[in-house]
Design a protein around this motif. Structure first.
Motif, PDB file in Angstrom:
ATOM      1  N   ALA A  79      53.647  53.070 -77.383  1.00 29.80           N
ATOM      2  CA  ALA A  79      52.976  52.754 -76.125  1.00 29.80           C
ATOM      3  C   ALA A  79      51.493  53.096 -76.227  1.00 29.80           C
ATOM      4  CB  ALA A  79      53.629  53.503 -74.967  1.00 29.80           C
ATOM      5  N   ASP A  80      50.759  52.236 -76.949  1.00 23.20           N
ATOM      6  CA  ASP A  80      49.303  52.301 -77.023  1.00 23.20           C
ATOM      7  C   ASP A  80      48.779  51.218 -76.091  1.00 23.20           C
ATOM      8  OD1 ASP A  80      49.615  54.204 -79.017  1.00 23.20           O
ATOM      9  OD2 ASP A  80      49.199  52.812 -80.658  1.00 23.20           O
ATOM     10  N   LEU A  81      48.351  51.607 -74.904  1.00 25.44           N
ATOM     11  CA  LEU A  81      48.068  50.648 -73.847  1.00 25.44           C
ATOM     12  C   LEU A  81      46.765  50.980 -73.139  1.00 25.44           C
ATOM     13  CD1 LEU A  81      51.659  50.673 -72.279  1.00 25.44           C
ATOM     14  CD2 LEU A  81      50.722  48.902 -73.793  1.00 25.44           C
ATOM     15  N   VAL A  82      46.114  49.946 -72.612  1.00 22.52           N
ATOM     16  CA  VAL A  82      44.907  50.140 -71.815  1.00 22.52           C
ATOM     17  C   VAL A  82      45.011  49.287 -70.555  1.00 22.52           C
ATOM     18  CG1 VAL A  82      43.669  48.410 -73.188  1.00 22.52           C
ATOM     19  CG2 VAL A  82      42.387  50.016 -71.790  1.00 22.52           C
ATOM     20  N   LEU A  83      44.650  49.892 -69.427  1.00 21.38           N
ATOM     21  CA  LEU A  83      44.677  49.224 -68.126  1.00 21.38           C
ATOM     22  C   LEU A  83      43.243  48.957 -67.696  1.00 21.38           C
ATOM     23  CD1 LEU A  83      46.755  48.323 -65.922  1.00 21.38           C
ATOM     24  CD2 LEU A  83      46.260  50.507 -64.777  1.00 21.38           C
ATOM     25  N   VAL A  84      42.960  47.688 -67.373  1.00 24.72           N
ATOM     26  CA  VAL A  84      41.587  47.263 -67.096  1.00 24.72           C
ATOM     27  C   VAL A  84      41.503  46.636 -65.709  1.00 24.72           C
ATOM     28  CG1 VAL A  84      39.703  45.757 -67.840  1.00 24.72           C
ATOM     29  CG2 VAL A  84      41.164  46.870 -69.552  1.00 24.72           C
ATOM     30  N   ASP A  85      40.456  47.021 -64.982  1.00 23.39           N
ATOM     31  CA  ASP A  85      40.132  46.424 -63.690  1.00 23.39           C
ATOM     32  C   ASP A  85      38.981  45.448 -63.911  1.00 23.39           C
ATOM     33  OD1 ASP A  85      39.331  45.778 -61.138  1.00 23.39           O
ATOM     34  OD2 ASP A  85      39.111  47.837 -60.438  1.00 23.39           O
ATOM     35  N   MET A  86      39.261  44.162 -63.808  1.00 21.40           N
ATOM     36  CA  MET A  86      38.231  43.158 -64.046  1.00 21.40           C
ATOM     37  C   MET A  86      37.358  42.887 -62.822  1.00 21.40           C
ATOM     38  SD  MET A  86      39.829  40.252 -66.589  1.00 21.40           S
ATOM     39  CE  MET A  86      38.185  39.514 -66.738  1.00 21.40           C
ATOM     40  N   ASP A  87      37.645  43.559 -61.716  1.00 19.45           N
ATOM     41  CA  ASP A  87      36.903  43.305 -60.479  1.00 19.45           C
ATOM     42  C   ASP A  87      35.984  44.452 -60.078  1.00 19.45           C
ATOM     43  OD1 ASP A  87      38.104  40.781 -60.046  1.00 19.45           O
ATOM     44  OD2 ASP A  87      39.905  41.775 -59.297  1.00 19.45           O
ATOM     45  N   THR A  88      36.035  45.573 -60.797  1.00 14.99           N
ATOM     46  CA  THR A  88      35.188  46.715 -60.465  1.00 14.99           C
ATOM     47  C   THR A  88      34.205  46.954 -61.603  1.00 14.99           C
ATOM     48  OG1 THR A  88      36.924  47.741 -59.140  1.00 14.99           O
ATOM     49  CG2 THR A  88      35.134  49.175 -59.889  1.00 14.99           C
ATOM     50  N   PRO A  89      32.919  46.773 -61.355  1.00 13.09           N
ATOM     51  CA  PRO A  89      31.932  46.943 -62.422  1.00 13.09           C
ATOM     52  C   PRO A  89      31.810  48.400 -62.878  1.00 13.09           C
ATOM     53  CG  PRO A  89      31.038  45.640 -60.607  1.00 13.09           C
ATOM     54  CD  PRO A  89      32.312  46.261 -60.114  1.00 13.09           C
TER      55      PRO A  89
END
Length: 447
Positions: free
Chosen positions: A379-389
């Protein structure tokens, strides 16, 4: 006690698809992937609605400066910066002090990483003109490859003797990765510039280290690989001309592959005026036309992997006059953010981003159970918010050197969380210390 994390309602980016799903992590690995997973009493639930979940970046080219150059960076500091940038695994280069040119020196770096690295790790052996016996001893299941500086290096890591190169390409039991710039061409270009009887300046850099210097060396490497049936990966391609050396299409079954780095996809020679030595690197950042060709090559499959070539130096070192200022820049914390900006501006897709930073490095190096979101994988994972600069500031920068070429820049996306082997190591603000969470990468081998 089994630790379980349930990530709900994420947009998974994996294997060419973007789809809504839940993911359950059990200890180090992904246990279940399903559209709807009912939480159990032991689950720590993370609501990822509206966010993108992708396999962590496997960065096949970093310089973390340890041992011997720790005033610039350390395995501890730079692996933390990498984790804050969504890089979950790295492969580190041999040009430290002393250079990593023996199995003993290689093992010493593994011992350091085992104690101090936040991210998963592997290390290259550096080729010299007389360490063939060390190269032949490389275990393909443990070591990621042998790095060959085919010009434009210092000390014993420079390999220009054709007989030594032929021996390496014939005998190496692992992947051969190359830095390709021709020393004689660079010397000729430098003499031409100096003939103007003025000091050399940063805007001369892409003229001194031009497309011909790159092509002369890259074409030699590709020719040797074809002659000896070698497994070759040419690092940090910077010119349109070099792209003619590589085949388009999927990476599977290729024996000769090419990489581009995030800064060569981002900057052009027009940026030297504003950033100066901060973006001095080898190979040099070149024209906007070369940059556009590299981005197109990502689409065509001529460029197989995107990496960083993270190479920190102190601020004071970068303030020296151009000829003395060292080449390299810190990149691991903001590499994925540059690529998400490319996605935002429709220069590449999310699927391509993940393919070039996670899937393809795993395929090319034969990394075991990483690089994908799959049941049973780590479980090598990254969570990304594409709407928050995210705006880069000194306060939120993790590099030991304390600066970034992106200082003050406002990226379109933010890294929210990074998990490495099922452990939360970055929460969007700070590193979560998890002793023993990282592991040495294991490989199937490439032959």
């Amino acid at each position: 006690m089994t630790k379980k994390i349930l990530i709900k309602n994420a947009q998974l980016v994996n294997e060419g698809r973007v789809f809504l799903s839940d993911v359950r992590i059990s200890n180090e690995r992904i246990e279940q992937i399903s559209r709807s997973i009912t939480p159990s009493g032991s689950d720590e639930v993370v609501d990822a609605a509206g966010f993108y979940l992708l396999p962590g970046m496997i960065d096949d080219q970093v310089h973390f400066r340890e041992p011997g150059l720790t005033h610039k960076g350390t395995i501890a500091s730079e692996s933390r910066a990498a984790a804050a940038g969504g890089i979950t695994s790295f492969m580190e280069m041999p040009n430290v002090s002393p250079s990593t040119t023996t199995i003993e020196a290689l093992e010493n770096k593994y011992k350091i990483a085992q104690k101090r690295s936040v991210a998963n790790y592997a290390f290259y052996l550096g080729a010299t003109e007389n360490n063939l016996e060390q190269i032949k001893r490389l275990d393909p299941s443990k070591y990621c490859g042998v790095k060959v500086f085919m010009g434009a290096s210092t000390g014993n890591l420079l390999v220009e003797n054709i007989t030594a190169l032929e021996d390496i390409f014939r005998e190496a039991p692992t992947l051969i990765v190359t830095h390709c710039e021709s020393g004689p061409v660079i010397a000729k270009n430098l003499a031409r510039v100096k003939a103007f009887n003025r000091p050399t300046v940063i805007t001369d850099h892409p003229t001194i280290r031009d497309a011909e210097a790159c092509f002369a060396s890259s074409s030699l490497a590709v020719g040797l690989a074809k002659r000896y049936g070698s497994q070759l990966h040419v690092l940090h391609i910077t010119t349109a001309k070099e792209l003619s050396l590589f085949d388009p299409g999927p990476i599977a079954n290729k024996s000769i592959t090419a990489e581009a780095c995030v800064h060569h996809l981002w900057f052009s020679d027009q940026d030297y005026a504003g950033l100066g030595n901060l973006i001095k690197c080898n190979p040099a950042i070149k024209s906007a036309e070369d940059r556009a060709a590299l981005i197109q090559a990502v689409h065509e499959g001529l460029i197989d992997i995107i990496a960083t070539d993270h190479a920190p130096h102190t601020w004071e070192e970068k303030q020296m006059d151009y000829p003395q200022a060292p080449a390299g820049l810190p990149l691991v914390q903001h590499a994925l953010l540059t690529l998400f900006d490319h996605v935002t501006h429709k220069r590449m897709s999310l699927a391509q981003l993940v393919e070039k930073t996670a899937h393809n490095p795993a395929i090319r190096y034969g990394v075991i159970d990483r690089g994908y979101i799959r049941e049973g994988y780590f479980a090598d994972l990254v969570l990304v918010d594409m709407d928050t600069p995210f705006t880069v500031t000194p306060e939120n920068t993790f590099y030991h050197c304390g600066w970034s070429p992106f200082m003050g820049y406002r990226f379109s996306s933010s890294i929210l969380r990074t998990w490495i082997n099922g452990q939360l190591v970055f929460d969007g603000q700070q590193i979560i210390e998890c002793p023993g969470a990282s592991k040495n990468l294991e490989f199937r081998g490439v032959r």
